[in-house]
Design a protein around this motif. Structure first.
Motif, PDB file in Angstrom:
ATOM      1  N   SER A 121       1.099  -1.643   0.118  1.00  0.00           N
ATOM      2  CA  SER A 121      -0.007  -0.002  -0.079  1.00  0.00           C
ATOM      3  C   SER A 121       0.933   0.920   0.081  1.00  0.00           C
ATOM      4  O   SER A 121       0.630   2.602  -0.488  1.00  0.00           O
ATOM      5  N   ASP A 177       1.649   3.749   2.473  1.00  0.00           N
ATOM      6  CA  ASP A 177       0.259   4.595   2.254  1.00  0.00           C
ATOM      7  C   ASP A 177       1.189   5.396   3.698  1.00  0.00           C
ATOM      8  O   ASP A 177       0.481   4.558   4.933  1.00  0.00           O
ATOM      9  N   ASP A 224      -4.321  -0.581  -4.558  1.00  0.00           N
ATOM     10  CA  ASP A 224      -4.434  -0.452  -3.932  1.00  0.00           C
ATOM     11  C   ASP A 224      -5.552  -1.921  -2.705  1.00  0.00           C
ATOM     12  O   ASP A 224      -5.826  -2.731  -3.944  1.00  0.00           O
ATOM     13  N   ASN A 225      -5.279  -2.158  -1.670  1.00  0.00           N
ATOM     14  CA  ASN A 225      -5.734  -3.423  -1.528  1.00  0.00           C
ATOM     15  C   ASN A 225      -7.222  -3.341  -0.981  1.00  0.00           C
ATOM     16  O   ASN A 225      -7.611  -2.524  -0.251  1.00  0.00           O
ATOM     17  N   PRO A 226      -8.122  -4.392  -1.166  1.00  0.00           N
ATOM     18  CA  PRO A 226      -8.985  -3.741  -1.083  1.00  0.00           C
ATOM     19  C   PRO A 226      -9.717  -4.367   0.244  1.00  0.00           C
ATOM     20  O   PRO A 226     -11.051  -4.073   0.438  1.00  0.00           O
ATOM     21  N   LYS A 243      -8.249  -2.860   2.909  1.00  0.00           N
ATOM     22  CA  LYS A 243      -7.871  -1.638   3.665  1.00  0.00           C
ATOM     23  C   LYS A 243      -9.047  -0.329   2.896  1.00  0.00           C
ATOM     24  O   LYS A 243      -8.563  -0.467   1.594  1.00  0.00           O
ATOM     25  N   GLN A 244      -8.344   0.166   3.911  1.00  0.00           N
ATOM     26  CA  GLN A 244      -8.844   1.882   3.717  1.00  0.00           C
ATOM     27  C   GLN A 244      -7.333   2.747   3.773  1.00  0.00           C
ATOM     28  O   GLN A 244      -6.278   2.762   4.399  1.00  0.00           O
ATOM     29  N   HIS A 245      -6.891   3.746   2.351  1.00  0.00           N
ATOM     30  CA  HIS A 245      -5.887   3.612   2.242  1.00  0.00           C
ATOM     31  C   HIS A 245      -6.075   5.684   2.817  1.00  0.00           C
ATOM     32  O   HIS A 245      -7.238   6.197   2.935  1.00  0.00           O
ATOM     33  N   GLY A 246      -4.664   5.928   2.908  1.00  0.00           N
ATOM     34  CA  GLY A 246      -4.588   7.534   3.643  1.00  0.00           C
ATOM     35  C   GLY A 246      -4.841   8.512   2.227  1.00  0.00           C
ATOM     36  O   GLY A 246      -4.060   9.363   2.904  1.00  0.00           O
ATOM     37  N   SER A 305       0.287   2.527   9.221  1.00  0.00           N
ATOM     38  CA  SER A 305      -1.404   2.614   9.810  1.00  0.00           C
ATOM     39  C   SER A 305      -0.769   3.630  11.091  1.00  0.00           C
ATOM     40  O   SER A 305      -1.713   4.268  11.291  1.00  0.00           O
ATOM     41  N   ARG A 307       0.099   6.717   9.981  1.00  0.00           N
ATOM     42  CA  ARG A 307      -1.287   7.203   9.884  1.00  0.00           C
ATOM     43  C   ARG A 307      -1.788   8.180  11.334  1.00  0.00           C
ATOM     44  O   ARG A 307      -2.465   9.401  11.054  1.00  0.00           O
ATOM     45  N   ARG A 308      -1.783   7.309  12.139  1.00  0.00           N
ATOM     46  CA  ARG A 308      -2.082   7.740  12.937  1.00  0.00           C
ATOM     47  C   ARG A 308      -1.372   8.132  14.130  1.00  0.00           C
ATOM     48  O   ARG A 308      -2.203  10.065  14.575  1.00  0.00           O
TER      49      ARG A 308
END
Length: 198
Positions: free
Chosen positions: A13, A15, A41-43, A45-48, A162, A165-166
């Motif tokens: 990802s 990301d 694009d991993n279906p 996952k949600q991407h940032g 991940s 991102r947080r």
């Protein structure tokens, strides 16, 4: 054992890409001799950030590593791994393809589109991740579909996109990516940190 030279395929990802990605790419190059990577694009996952931007970041990381054994081949990217594998087979017909996944994703492999077909046409390498327990049942499910997962223990630091991102962690993001991160104000990393670049 195949006489074909191996090529590791690593979709990620990205990301964002982390120091863990850098270590993984370098480790795969040492182990297999050649690596192709792409942003995906991993279906599951949600991407940032949009795929195009993540591809730019991964390309910048590969360029910064500067190892001719590691290629950024964005044309391989597809949400369906089997299509990626078919593209790779057309591009490198003389290579033995090794599809690489992190240990945290091994449990998803059996639910991939036409997973059994994918596993018939490549080797599957699973890289355990620090901080993520590898579920033996996930490996057994892969074997039940005809796969023979290879466990590949590489010295990859316990970084996770991940988490970044947080909780933005500048020390976990390669210095080569900061210009793009700042330009697009991505992941809450809106200003360049003062630190010694790698």
């Amino acid at each position: 054992m195949s006489a074909k030279p191996a090529l590791a395929l690593l979709g990620t990802s990205a990301d964002p890409p982390t120091e863990g990605h850098r270590a993984l790419l370098e480790g795969l190059a040492e182990h297999y001799g050649q690596v192709a990577t792409w942003a995906s694009d991993n279906p599951f996952k949600q991407h940032g950030a949009p795929l195009e931007l993540r591809a730019q970041l991964l390309g910048a990381l590969v360029e910064a590593i500067g190892d001719p054994r590691i290629q950024h081949v964005q044309e391989l990217s597809n949400p369906r791994a089997l299509i990626t594998l078919e593209r790779a087979s057309e591009r490198w017909p003389e290579q033995e393809l090794v599809f690489v996944v992190g240990g945290d994703l091994a449990g998803q492999v059996p639910s991939w589109w036409k997973a059994a077909e994918l596993l018939q046409h490549c080797r599957l390498a699973v890289v355990p991740r620090q901080g993520f327990a590898l579920d033996p049942a996930a490996l057994e499910a892969i074997r039940s579909l005809g796969g023979q997962p290879e466990l590949l223990n590489l010295p990859v630091p316990a970084t996770a996109s991940s988490v970044i991102r947080r909780h933005p962690s500048p020390e976990q993001v390669p210095a080569a990516l900061w210009a793009e991160l700042v330009r697009h104000n991505l992941y809450g990393l809106g200003q360049q940190p003062s630190r010694t670049p790698r």
